[in-house]
Design a protein around this motif. Structure first.
Motif, short mmCIF file in Angstrom:
data_model
loop_
_atom_site.label_atom_id
_atom_site.label_comp_id
_atom_site.label_asym_id
_atom_site.label_seq_id
_atom_site.Cartn_x
_atom_site.Cartn_y
_atom_site.Cartn_z
N GLY A 106 0.90 3.45 -3.22
CA GLY A 106 0.38 4.79 -2.97
C GLY A 106 1.33 5.83 -3.51
O GLY A 106 0.93 6.80 -4.17
N GLU A 107 2.60 5.60 -3.26
CA GLU A 107 3.63 6.56 -3.68
C GLU A 107 3.81 6.51 -5.20
O GLU A 107 3.85 7.53 -5.87
CB GLU A 107 4.90 6.10 -2.96
N GLU A 118 -3.05 10.90 0.85
CA GLU A 118 -3.07 10.19 2.14
C GLU A 118 -4.39 9.44 2.39
O GLU A 118 -4.38 8.28 2.77
CB GLU A 118 -2.84 11.22 3.26
N LEU A 177 -1.22 8.34 -4.86
CA LEU A 177 -2.47 8.43 -4.10
C LEU A 177 -2.30 9.40 -2.95
O LEU A 177 -1.31 9.33 -2.22
CB LEU A 177 -2.81 7.06 -3.49
N ARG A 209 -4.69 6.42 0.28
CA ARG A 209 -3.68 5.45 0.71
C ARG A 209 -4.17 4.70 1.95
O ARG A 209 -4.04 3.49 2.05
CB ARG A 209 -2.40 6.21 1.08
N ALA A 218 0.85 -1.21 0.00
CA ALA A 218 0.00 0.00 0.00
C ALA A 218 0.87 1.25 0.00
O ALA A 218 0.58 2.23 -0.68
CB ALA A 218 -0.94 0.01 1.20
#
Ligand code: HEM
Length: 393
Positions: A141-142, A148, A146, A151, A137
């Protein structure tokens, strides 16, 4: 018809797969949900099957009572149901974006450092719960960009779906996925978002409706489909390397760790089966007649352990032993042909970097128990440890 997919298969599929390969290679089997399918187990047949355009991933060719696979609701199944031209267009869009993302190894290393710091010096912990489950994740996410809140939603979805005590219900899982996908689309459409997802949303695929057409399906794959395999390969690698210190030393000292990554992918085969294929016409594989509409499961894990193709020691359980210097390594852990994994180019450096960084921070990292005592998740399409207690000091 044979019943092979039980809890023991999840932990140790190799003896059963060896006997199926030795006994003609193509078998009618019952799937855990009940419906039957053809299981193809020899390397040559699996690889040929991945290239055979008479075997389609499109559910519309399925007939009768055969296994139809995990039912991805329609707008999400773009990679399976697209016609060849559309598939090639979608794939090149993703590959292009992944290429634009550049070399991710350094960034992945930083993120592993943070994740390991959260283990906070513990001498013993569950590697799945504390590292393998949350890390994808963080990395996803990074990489995809995405914010916060999304994420956190992705991490919460992973926890609810894959944690050892999770009892996921398909309906809840899908609605959590839909919520995340809709949020990504809404944010991308407002135009300010210069991330991989923002660019994909604005690339014009799926028309302007946003949540119909190809776009949600593309995001579904990028956000969710590879989560579980990444988690499985990380936990599986730590378990496997725990009992093979000489292989771990080779991996860590290698100039190019992606060779070892390929071998871990072959050895572990986290994706046991390719997506179900449906025969578009009557055909014959290794002397067995398969009727149009029947389901064919190409067993990537079995192909990857076929001693006819991979040389080296065959272990007592029938697995071809791990050799992190194996090259060339024509494994099919990432598929092959028209539907081969689009994440391949990203995956090798990222996995190499994660593993290197992990052992840099935790040089004594090893499983706390024997391989035989580690519980495995009992899915039949994927394989990975359910929990993995490790010692870090
Ligand atoms: C350990 C990690 C991974 C494993 C073991 C894995 C394995 C696979 C395999 C075996 C297939 C082929 C399925 C088939 O032929 O039916 C596949 C397809 C796919 N993978 Fe991966 N994958 C991984 C990571 C990734 C990553 C990093 C991405 C993208 C960021 C990704 C995106 C996809 C997509 C979109 C497809 C569908 C391609 C198509 O149907 O045309 N995967 N993956």
């Amino acid at each position: 018809m044979q019943t092979i997919f039980d809890a023991e298969f999840a932990r140790e599929p190799w003896p059963v797969l060896r006997s199926l390969r030795d006994d003609g290679g193509v078998h009618r089997v019952a799937t855990p949900d009940g419906p039957p399918a053809w299981l193809i187990t020899r390397y040559a047949d699996v690889r040929a099957g991945l290239l055979d355009d008479r075997l389609s991933t499109n559910l519309r060719y399925s007939r009768g009572d055969d296994y139809r696979g995990f039912a991805v609701p329609e707008p999400l199944d773009v990679f399976q149901s697209s016609e060849p031209g559309d598939l090639a267009r979608l794939r090149s869009l993703v590959v292009g974006e992944l290429r634009l993302a550049g070399d991710w190894s350094e960034r992945a290393a930083e993120l592993v450092g943070k994740c390991v710091a959260e283990v906070n010096g513990a001498a013993e912990f569950d590697f799945v719960a504390r590292v393998a489950l949350p890390l994808p994740a963080v990395i996803l996410g990074e990489l995809l960009g995405l914010p916060e809140s999304e994420r956190d939603s992705l991490a919460a979805w992973a926890e609810a779906t894959m944690a050892p005590d999770a009892r996921p219900r398909a309906r809840d899982t899908l609605s959590a996925m839909q919520r995340i996908i809709s949020a990504v689309i809404a944010r991308g459409r407002d135009g300010a978002d210069d991330t991989m997802l923002g660019r994909l949303v604005r690339s014009g695929i799926g028309g302007t409706a946003g949540d119909s057409g190809e776009l949600p399906g593309l995001l579904f794959y990028l956000l969710f489909v590879w989560y579980e395999v990444l988690m499985d390969v990380l936990a599986g690698a730590v378990l496997t390397l725990s009992t093979r210190p000489e292989q771990l030393a080779e991996l860590l000292s290698a100039a190019d760790r992606s060779v070892a990554v390929d071998e871990l992918l072959r050895f572990l085969s986290p994706q046991v089966l390719a997506s179900p294929r449906f025969a578009t016409t009557d055909l014959v594989i290794a002397g067995r007649s398969i009727a149009a509409g029947e389901t064919v499961l190409l067993c990537l894990a079995s192909a990857n352990h076929d001693p006819e193709r991979f040389t080296g020691t065959v272990e007592s359980n029938g697995a071809v032993a791990l050799d992190v210097r194996r090259a060339p390594n024509p494994h099919v852990a990432l598929g092959h042909g028209a539907h081969a994994c689009v994440g391949t180019a990203l995956l090798r450096p990222v996995l190499a970097s994660i593993l290197g960084e992990l052992y840099l921070h935790l040089p004594r990292l090893r499983a706390a128990d024997t391989e035989q005592n580690v519980p495995w998740r009992s899915g039949f399409r994927h394989r990975g440890p359910l929990t993995l207690p490790v010692l870090a000091r």
